[in-house]
Design a protein around this motif. Structure first.
Motif, short mmCIF file in Angstrom:
data_model
loop_
_atom_site.label_atom_id
_atom_site.label_comp_id
_atom_site.label_asym_id
_atom_site.label_seq_id
_atom_site.Cartn_x
_atom_site.Cartn_y
_atom_site.Cartn_z
N LYS A 13 0.84 -1.20 0.00
CA LYS A 13 0.00 0.00 0.00
C LYS A 13 0.88 1.25 0.00
O LYS A 13 0.63 2.20 -0.75
CB LYS A 13 -0.91 -0.02 1.24
N LEU A 16 2.49 1.87 -3.44
CA LEU A 16 1.55 2.49 -4.37
C LEU A 16 1.37 3.97 -4.05
O LEU A 16 1.45 4.83 -4.93
CB LEU A 16 0.20 1.76 -4.34
N ARG A 17 1.17 4.28 -2.80
CA ARG A 17 1.01 5.69 -2.40
C ARG A 17 2.26 6.50 -2.71
O ARG A 17 2.18 7.65 -3.16
CB ARG A 17 0.69 5.79 -0.91
N TYR A 27 -5.89 10.47 -6.09
CA TYR A 27 -6.75 9.31 -6.36
C TYR A 27 -7.63 9.57 -7.57
O TYR A 27 -7.82 8.70 -8.41
CB TYR A 27 -7.59 8.96 -5.13
N VAL A 50 -6.98 0.90 -1.60
CA VAL A 50 -5.62 1.25 -1.21
C VAL A 50 -5.50 1.33 0.31
O VAL A 50 -4.54 0.85 0.90
CB VAL A 50 -5.15 2.55 -1.90
N PHE A 60 -2.43 -3.93 -8.77
CA PHE A 60 -1.20 -3.21 -8.45
C PHE A 60 -0.43 -2.88 -9.73
O PHE A 60 0.01 -1.75 -9.93
CB PHE A 60 -0.34 -4.05 -7.49
N CYS A 63 -2.07 -0.19 -11.79
CA CYS A 63 -1.79 1.13 -11.21
C CYS A 63 -0.37 1.58 -11.55
O CYS A 63 -0.16 2.74 -11.90
CB CYS A 63 -1.99 1.12 -9.69
#
Length: 99
Positions: A13, A16-17, A27, A50, A60, A63
């Motif tokens: 997570k 990704l952030r 987002y 997320v 994932f 993204c």
């Protein structure tokens, strides 16, 4: 769920952030980029996915591609990357390389 599994979820997570932060993508922006790839989602659903850290490897990778990530650095210190503030630390760790 084991504590070790939760640590991995938090780390992915945060990765990704961090990639979103590096590129200045919100987002809403990620939803738009995913839509360009033919992937329909909405901002609330994306935030929830997320936030939980429970999503598929396929999601994932979708993204990562939508964000233009061409090289992914996986932290060696899993626990550190999974801590609160881990996304910000990862984002500062190396600059974005947009393709």
């Amino acid at each position: 769920m084991s504590i070790e599994e939760k640590v991995w979820e938090e780390m992915v997570k945060n990765i990704l952030r961090a990639e979103m932060m590096r590129r200045g993508v919100s987002y809403a922006g990620l939803v738009a980029r995913l839509r360009e790839q033919g992937i329909e989602d909405n901002e609330l659903n994306l935030r929830n996915k997320v936030s939980r850290g429970r999503f598929t490897a396929v999601f994932f990778m979708q993204c990562m591609q939508a964000l233009g990530v061409d090289l992914l650095q996986i932290p060696q210190a899993t626990e550190e990357a999974a801590r609160r503030g881990g996304a910000q630390k990862l984002a500062r760790g190396r600059p974005a390389t947009d393709s």
